[in-house]
Design a protein around this motif. Structure first.
Motif, PDB file in Angstrom:
ATOM      1  N   ALA A   6       0.833  -1.205   0.000  1.00  0.00           N
ATOM      2  CA  ALA A   6       0.000   0.000   0.000  1.00  0.00           C
ATOM      3  C   ALA A   6       0.863   1.249   0.000  1.00  0.00           C
ATOM      4  CB  ALA A   6      -0.939  -0.007   1.199  1.00  0.00           C
ATOM      5  N   LEU A   9       2.367   2.319  -3.483  1.00  0.00           N
ATOM      6  CA  LEU A   9       1.481   2.660  -4.580  1.00  0.00           C
ATOM      7  C   LEU A   9       1.548   4.135  -4.965  1.00  0.00           C
ATOM      8  CD1 LEU A   9      -1.679   0.584  -3.613  1.00  0.00           C
ATOM      9  CD2 LEU A   9       0.019   0.066  -5.363  1.00  0.00           C
ATOM     10  N   LEU A  11       0.111   6.873  -3.381  1.00  0.00           N
ATOM     11  CA  LEU A  11      -1.258   7.342  -3.295  1.00  0.00           C
ATOM     12  C   LEU A  11      -1.332   8.860  -3.207  1.00  0.00           C
ATOM     13  CD1 LEU A  11      -2.310   4.737  -0.584  1.00  0.00           C
ATOM     14  CD2 LEU A  11      -2.505   4.514  -3.044  1.00  0.00           C
ATOM     15  N   ASP A  14      -2.761   9.966   0.870  1.00  0.00           N
ATOM     16  CA  ASP A  14      -2.355   8.670   1.397  1.00  0.00           C
ATOM     17  C   ASP A  14      -3.033   8.358   2.722  1.00  0.00           C
ATOM     18  OD1 ASP A  14      -1.074   6.375   2.214  1.00  0.00           O
ATOM     19  OD2 ASP A  14       0.952   7.154   1.926  1.00  0.00           O
ATOM     20  N   VAL A  28      -6.068  -1.307   1.408  1.00  0.00           N
ATOM     21  CA  VAL A  28      -6.233  -0.046   0.687  1.00  0.00           C
ATOM     22  C   VAL A  28      -6.789  -0.322  -0.711  1.00  0.00           C
ATOM     23  CG1 VAL A  28      -5.049   1.982  -0.266  1.00  0.00           C
ATOM     24  CG2 VAL A  28      -4.317   1.032   1.924  1.00  0.00           C
ATOM     25  N   ASN A  30      -6.842   1.697  -3.991  1.00  0.00           N
ATOM     26  CA  ASN A  30      -6.241   2.880  -4.595  1.00  0.00           C
ATOM     27  C   ASN A  30      -7.168   3.467  -5.661  1.00  0.00           C
ATOM     28  OD1 ASN A  30      -4.259   4.780  -5.142  1.00  0.00           O
ATOM     29  ND2 ASN A  30      -3.187   3.470  -6.583  1.00  0.00           N
ATOM     30  N   ASN A  31      -7.329   4.780  -5.681  1.00  0.00           N
ATOM     31  CA  ASN A  31      -8.099   5.522  -6.671  1.00  0.00           C
ATOM     32  C   ASN A  31      -9.444   4.844  -6.944  1.00  0.00           C
ATOM     33  OD1 ASN A  31      -9.187   6.745  -8.996  1.00  0.00           O
ATOM     34  ND2 ASN A  31      -7.162   7.373  -9.677  1.00  0.00           N
ATOM     35  N   ASP A  34     -10.870   4.812 -10.631  1.00  0.00           N
ATOM     36  CA  ASP A  34     -10.084   3.974 -11.530  1.00  0.00           C
ATOM     37  C   ASP A  34     -10.288   2.491 -11.215  1.00  0.00           C
ATOM     38  OD1 ASP A  34      -8.070   3.623 -13.624  1.00  0.00           O
ATOM     39  OD2 ASP A  34      -6.774   2.934 -11.986  1.00  0.00           O
ATOM     40  N   THR A  35     -10.305   2.142  -9.954  1.00  0.00           N
ATOM     41  CA  THR A  35     -10.509   0.747  -9.561  1.00  0.00           C
ATOM     42  C   THR A  35     -11.890   0.273 -10.004  1.00  0.00           C
ATOM     43  OG1 THR A  35      -9.001   0.935  -7.692  1.00  0.00           O
ATOM     44  CG2 THR A  35     -10.604  -0.859  -7.608  1.00  0.00           C
ATOM     45  N   LYS A  70     -11.168  10.072  -6.671  1.00  0.00           N
ATOM     46  CA  LYS A  70      -9.800   9.787  -7.144  1.00  0.00           C
ATOM     47  C   LYS A  70      -8.894   9.395  -5.973  1.00  0.00           C
ATOM     48  CE  LYS A  70     -10.169  11.816 -11.501  1.00  0.00           C
ATOM     49  NZ  LYS A  70     -11.432  11.194 -11.807  1.00  0.00           N
ATOM     50  N   SER A  72      -7.959   7.304  -2.255  1.00  0.00           N
ATOM     51  CA  SER A  72      -7.845   5.904  -1.862  1.00  0.00           C
ATOM     52  C   SER A  72      -8.567   5.657  -0.547  1.00  0.00           C
ATOM     53  CB  SER A  72      -6.373   5.521  -1.720  1.00  0.00           C
ATOM     54  OG  SER A  72      -5.732   5.661  -2.972  1.00  0.00           O
ATOM     55  N   ALA A  74      -9.363   3.189   2.732  1.00  0.00           N
ATOM     56  CA  ALA A  74      -8.645   2.184   3.521  1.00  0.00           C
ATOM     57  C   ALA A  74      -9.527   1.674   4.645  1.00  0.00           C
ATOM     58  CB  ALA A  74      -7.359   2.775   4.105  1.00  0.00           C
TER      59      ALA A  74
END
Length: 163
Positions: A6, A9, A11, A14, A28, A30-31, A34-35, A70, A72, A74
């Motif tokens: 993590a 990455l 981020l 973060d 985590v 990320n984004n 996008d994911t 956009k 992340s 967690a």
């Protein structure tokens, strides 16, 4: 290993910088946008009729405003704060926000201006507070954990820095 992955990455906002260093584990995503898009493309290739996850999650949770899509997200697990607790650990979710107040206000808070407020998601009560660019959510019985997270000065990112 999960901490290292993590942390590596790169981020934008973060979440590891706001998660206290005594976390037992962290996951985590990320984004978020996008994911979600990548999962949609994968399910299309597999010919699975799965809708895009981020808009669906926003619809079901009621979190339409103030979310940083956009950023992340967690989830972290911590040792139980209360020795009388039947659980040996408690969790918190760190949601990236672009506008904390707008994010909280849509979740029917009891007092949106409170340092730690109670919000409703899926018809259940959760505690919510702001830590940096994140809304921290935990179950309504986890007030000592939320207070500890809010007051923490040492983070997972700092603990990983020597690595």
């Amino acid at each position: 290993m999960a901490f290292w992955l993590a942390a590596s990455l790169g981020l934008a906002a973060d979440p590891l910088t706001v998660i206290p260093d005594d976390a037992l584990g962290v996951a985590v995503i990320n984004n978020l946008a996008d994911t979600s898009s990548r999962i949609l493309k994968l399910t299309e290739k597999m010919q699975l009729p799965v809708p895009e996850l981020l808009p669906m999650a926003q619809l079901y949770t009621g979190a339409q405003q103030g979310l940083d899509d956009k950023g992340s997200l967690a989830a972290a697990l911590f040792p139980a704060q209360d020795e009388t607790s039947s659980w040996s650990s408690m969790g918190a979710v760190f949601v990236p926000v672009s506008d904390y107040k707008a994010f909280v206000e849509q979740l029917m808070p009891e007092d949106a201006d409170a340092e730690i407020c109670t919000v409703t998601i899926f018809g259940m009560q959760f505690l919510c507070t702001q830590k940096g660019d994140f809304a921290v959510l935990a179950t309504s019985d986890a007030r000592p954990l939320v207070e500890k997270i809010k007051a923490s000065t040492k983070s997972v990112a700092q603990a990983l820095a020597p690595m």
